[in-house]
Design an enzyme around this catalytic site. Structure first.
Site, short mmCIF file in Angstrom:
data_model
loop_
_atom_site.label_atom_id
_atom_site.label_comp_id
_atom_site.label_asym_id
_atom_site.label_seq_id
_atom_site.Cartn_x
_atom_site.Cartn_y
_atom_site.Cartn_z
N LYS A 11 -9.59 -15.75 31.49
CA LYS A 11 -9.43 -14.28 30.48
C LYS A 11 -10.46 -14.76 29.25
O LYS A 11 -11.50 -13.78 28.90
CB LYS A 11 -8.24 -13.64 29.93
CG LYS A 11 -7.48 -13.12 31.11
CD LYS A 11 -8.12 -11.92 31.37
CE LYS A 11 -8.99 -11.75 32.81
NZ LYS A 11 -8.59 -12.22 34.15
N TRP A 50 -7.80 9.01 43.45
CA TRP A 50 -8.07 7.94 43.55
C TRP A 50 -7.09 7.59 44.73
O TRP A 50 -5.82 7.54 44.51
CB TRP A 50 -7.75 6.94 42.20
CG TRP A 50 -8.14 5.47 42.62
CD1 TRP A 50 -9.42 5.24 42.44
CD2 TRP A 50 -7.46 4.37 43.00
NE1 TRP A 50 -9.88 3.89 42.67
CE2 TRP A 50 -8.50 3.31 42.83
CE3 TRP A 50 -6.14 4.16 42.98
CZ2 TRP A 50 -8.04 1.96 43.30
CZ3 TRP A 50 -5.85 2.72 43.65
CH2 TRP A 50 -6.74 1.76 43.44
N GLU A 54 -14.21 -15.15 30.03
CA GLU A 54 -15.24 -14.27 30.48
C GLU A 54 -15.33 -13.10 29.38
O GLU A 54 -16.42 -12.35 29.55
CB GLU A 54 -14.52 -13.63 31.94
CG GLU A 54 -13.23 -13.12 31.70
CD GLU A 54 -12.92 -12.51 33.17
OE1 GLU A 54 -13.57 -12.17 34.14
OE2 GLU A 54 -11.72 -12.45 33.58
N ASN A 76 -0.79 14.17 40.65
CA ASN A 76 -0.97 12.79 40.56
C ASN A 76 0.49 12.06 40.45
O ASN A 76 1.41 12.89 40.38
CB ASN A 76 -1.39 12.48 38.84
CG ASN A 76 -2.65 12.83 38.76
OD1 ASN A 76 -3.45 13.41 39.63
ND2 ASN A 76 -3.07 12.96 37.42
N GLY A 77 0.65 10.84 41.16
CA GLY A 77 1.88 10.33 41.33
C GLY A 77 1.84 9.67 42.80
O GLY A 77 0.94 10.03 43.65
N HIS A 107 -4.87 -37.48 31.67
CA HIS A 107 -5.38 -38.25 32.65
C HIS A 107 -7.01 -38.18 32.36
O HIS A 107 -7.68 -37.82 33.11
CB HIS A 107 -5.09 -37.86 34.01
CG HIS A 107 -3.58 -38.10 34.17
ND1 HIS A 107 -3.07 -39.35 34.58
CD2 HIS A 107 -2.26 -37.35 34.23
CE1 HIS A 107 -1.75 -39.49 34.73
NE2 HIS A 107 -1.51 -38.26 34.54
N LYS A 158 -18.03 -6.25 38.29
CA LYS A 158 -16.50 -6.00 38.78
C LYS A 158 -16.19 -6.70 40.10
O LYS A 158 -15.12 -7.34 40.28
CB LYS A 158 -16.31 -4.50 38.52
CG LYS A 158 -14.83 -4.19 38.76
CD LYS A 158 -13.64 -5.18 38.13
CE LYS A 158 -12.41 -4.85 38.34
NZ LYS A 158 -11.46 -5.71 37.61
N ARG A 215 -11.41 7.41 34.53
CA ARG A 215 -10.09 6.85 35.14
C ARG A 215 -10.51 6.50 36.76
O ARG A 215 -9.37 5.81 37.14
CB ARG A 215 -8.99 8.17 35.22
CG ARG A 215 -8.85 8.71 34.14
CD ARG A 215 -8.09 10.33 34.11
NE ARG A 215 -6.81 9.90 34.80
CZ ARG A 215 -5.62 9.86 34.09
NH1 ARG A 215 -5.75 9.97 32.94
NH2 ARG A 215 -4.45 10.10 34.75
N GLU A 242 -5.01 -18.45 34.34
CA GLU A 242 -5.51 -17.14 34.22
C GLU A 242 -5.86 -16.98 32.63
O GLU A 242 -6.73 -16.30 32.16
CB GLU A 242 -4.34 -16.37 34.47
CG GLU A 242 -4.52 -14.53 34.48
CD GLU A 242 -5.83 -14.15 35.18
OE1 GLU A 242 -6.58 -14.97 35.96
OE2 GLU A 242 -6.33 -13.12 34.96
N CYS A 258 -5.91 9.04 39.28
CA CYS A 258 -6.27 10.44 39.55
C CYS A 258 -6.17 11.00 38.05
O CYS A 258 -5.44 10.79 37.26
CB CYS A 258 -5.05 11.11 40.53
SG CYS A 258 -4.78 10.44 42.22
C1 AGP Z 1 -11.07 -11.66 36.79
O1 AGP Z 1 -11.08 -11.23 35.41
C2 AGP Z 1 -12.48 -11.61 37.39
N1 AGP Z 1 -13.12 -10.24 37.14
C3 AGP Z 1 -12.72 -12.08 38.84
O2 AGP Z 1 -12.28 -13.64 38.57
C4 AGP Z 1 -12.01 -11.55 39.96
O3 AGP Z 1 -10.51 -11.59 39.93
C5 AGP Z 1 -12.54 -11.95 41.13
O4 AGP Z 1 -13.98 -11.87 41.46
C6 AGP Z 1 -12.04 -11.48 42.55
O5 AGP Z 1 -12.17 -10.09 42.62
P1 AGP Z 1 -11.22 -9.42 43.76
O6 AGP Z 1 -9.73 -9.27 43.20
O7 AGP Z 1 -11.73 -7.71 43.59
O8 AGP Z 1 -11.52 -9.73 45.11
#
Ligand code: AGP
Length: 610
Positions: A487, A76, A490, A102-103, A506, A605, A27, A483, A2
């Site tokens: 990161k 938000w 990507e 906000n909060g 292996h 996204k 934001r 993970e 927010c």
């Molecule tokens: C993560 O950095 C990516 N952008 C991607 O793997 C993402 O986590 C995945 O598409 C799942 O998205 P969601 O959590 O909105 O379902």
């Protein structure tokens, strides 16, 4: 997240408010609104959707152009879906005052009951409207006194701006846990949740501290502590670049959201841990302890980062609760005719709540008769609605394509789930209390890693030229390796693979040479010595090895070519500070490579298609 803008001065307030809302759009939000105090007449205009739609709605309303005092908000959704009724500002009482917030107000339910009994009628589902009526209930003359009395009853966090028709030109603003900055003008004061909305007008600013409350009229500002007398706060010069100002002072949303993680995790945990009973309060699961005790299996589905978080959940739920837990790629789930029983709880993890593969897995689980729960960040999203039960992350909007705070908040919720399941079975109250303390310590662990940012940036310089890398870990740190690799891939386009440390020999070890570095999770814990053995195997093939090590572990540091230190913590919570270290490592490598961190090629996204 927010956003708040407020104005008191000699100019027309409306353009300042709307311009400020536009600056705060970065934001993330789903509705917006304004309230103006035109010489004793409070007018509120708000709607779901973008600020541009609010502006269009106001264009035709010339009556609003005279007011020189007002408040505005971008919302938000946290409590209640994104609707016009739930948008801010909210009116108190019969409209004599207006307020934006906000909060999260944790005791909003009990306050709502008290106010309803006192005759107040609610028109929204928000915790903010509760606060507006509470201020009205206490309003006996001066607005600031009413706000102080109301805030003394509030548990939780707030950043607020309020005004009353009885005090034209007067604003009352206060903060606890949600930033408020005062922009000091010649004959005016512009208030906002961050400086982005202010620097067009002034770079002289006062940042309120927690539990500060300020009375503002034009350029007259009086600050006092909620429970004490007047206080003075320093005036500072805002030195943000215009580009940085678009992202709260950070060059990229990803870095902004990495640094938001302590606050985001605190918001995720807020009101959900019971220190006395050593338990988690996840009412959204809508499952009684008895139903939890009868669960046969927890089946976690997700994609990408959300699936990696799910793997931590699998480990923690089996480790602490002794409940069978499995993670499955959501995309596979619906096509392989999985065995699902009514005694299964399927947990769908999704930041966006709109990922097509995860949504399809939810529908398949429902069709097969399982209990289904969401673990979602976006309120009112499709997965949240179709699961019908679950836990919202409360992480605030995640704008960056590369998911960071969603992962750490998802893991935090999964640890709370493991605690709740465990306490419905064999975990004792004392063990539960210890687990609660460990979870509550997570935000400060993250803060300690964030203090390493400059050091991590220096380490990153030695890994910019690589075209390939391996991330390895064991136990709870294996999902961290996955993970960390995701990161790096990507946002820097460096090919990276996450592997269980024992798996390298292996096959993948055939790829190691002086051009292929390895990032190893060597934290103190059950798998450390074996992982250091794997480190030696990699170095024997001339790979440079960067290790994540526990503060003070000289043995591990001596065995590595480079290291990043994280604070000591139990294996199940060490996941989060270790991941934050790898988020920063990937960010700085990509930044040094000049990559498009904001818009990584080929990525979206939210993947709303199969
Ligand atoms: C993560 O950095 C990516 N952008 C991607 O793997 C993402 O986590 C995945 O598409 C799942 O998205 P969601 O959590 O909105 O379902």
């Amino acid at each position: 997240m927010c956003g708040i803008v407020a104005y008191s001065g000699s100019r027309n307030a409306l353009p300042v408010l709307l311009g400020g809302l536009k600056k705060l759009e970065y934001r993330g939000y789903d509705s917006s609104g304004i309230a103006l105090n035109d010489n004793g007449q409070i007018t509120i205009r708000k709607r779901q959707g973008k600020v541009s739609e609010l502006i269009s709605m106001l264009d035709s309303d010339s009556t609003l152009e005279q007011a020189t005092c007002g408040i505005a908000h971008t919302r938000w959704a946290t409590h209640g879906p994104p609707t016009t009724e739930n948008a801010h500002p909210h009116a108190g009482g019969k409209g004599d005052l207006a307020l934006v917030h906000n909060g999260i107000i944790e005791n909003h339910r009990s306050l709502r009951e008290k106010l309803t009994a006192a005759g107040y009628v609610f028109c929204s589902e928000t915790d903010t409207e509760v606060l507006a009526h509470l201020v009205d209930l206490h309003h006996k003359g001066k607005l600031i006194d009413a706000v102080i009395s109301a805030l003394r009853e509030v548990e939780g966090t707030f950043g607020i701006a309020a005004m009353s028709r009885h005090e034209p030109g007067v604003l009352v603003v206060a903060r606890r846990g949600s930033p408020i900055v005062l922009g000091l003008g010649r004959e005016e004061t512009i208030i906002a949740s961050d400086a982005s909305a202010i620097i067009k007008h002034t770079r002289q600013a006062i940042y309120l501290d927690d539990n500060d409350i300020a009375l503002i009229q034009g350029n007259d500002v009086e600050i006092q502590a909620l429970d004490a007398g007047p206080v003075s706060r320093p005036t500072s010069q805002i030195d943000w670049s215009s580009n940085a100002a678009k992202k709260g002072g950070y060059e990229h949303y990803m870095l902004k959201e990495i640094f938001e993680q302590p606050e985001a995790i605190r918001n995720t945990l807020r009101g959900r841990l019971d220190r006395n009973r050593g338990n988690a309060l996840l009412s959204g699961l809508n499952l009684s302890p008895r139903e939890l005790s009868e669960l046969h299996r927890v089946l976690i589905v997700g994609c990408g980062t959300s699936m990696n978080a799910g793997l931590v959940g699998e480990y923690a739920i089996e480790d602490f609760a002794g409940v069978l837990a499995e993670v499955e790629q959501a995309a596979e789930f619906r096509y392989r005719n999985p065995i699902v029983k009514p005694s299964d709880l399927v947990v769908a993890i999704s930041q966006s709540g709109e990922t097509a593969d995860t949504l399809a897995a939810v529908r398949e689980a429902i069709d097969k008769g399982a209990l289904v729960s969401g673990l979602v960040n976006t309120v009112g999203s499709t997965i949240a609605r179709e699961t019908g039960r679950g836990v919202y992350l409360h992480a605030g909007p995640e704008i960056s394509v590369a998911s960071t705070k969603a992962f750490t908040c998802q893991v935090s919720v999964l640890l709370m789930m493991a605690l709740k399941f465990a306490r419905s079975r064999r975990m004792s109250r004392d063990a539960g209390c210890r687990f609660v303390e460990e979870i509550e310590a997570i935000p400060s662990l993250v803060e300690q890693v964030l203090e390493q940012n400059d050091n991590i940036a220096k380490v990153a310089e030695r890994y910019v030229e690589q075209s390939s890398a391996f991330f390895i870990g064991r136990g709870y740190l294996y999902p961290v390796a996955l993970e960390g690799a995701l990161k790096l891939k990507e946002i820097s386009y460096i090919h990276a693979e996450g592997y269980h440390a024992a798996e390298l020999k292996h096959g993948p070890i055939a790829l190691l040479d002086e051009n292929v570095p390895v990032i190893a999770l060597c934290n103190e814990g059950p798998g450390k010595d074996k992982t250091l053995g794997n480190v030696a195997e990699c170095q024997a093939r001339k790979s440079r090895v960067l290790g994540i090590v526990t503060q003070g572990d000289q043995e591990a540091i001596a065995a590595l070519d480079d290291h990043i230190v994280v604070p000591a913590s139990p294996p199940h919570t060490s996941v989060i500070p270790s991941t934050v270290a790898l988020q920063l490592l990937s960010y700085h490598i990509a930044r040094l490579k000049g990559c498009s961190i904001g818009q990584p090629r080929n990525l979206a996204k939210s993947v709303t298609v199969e």
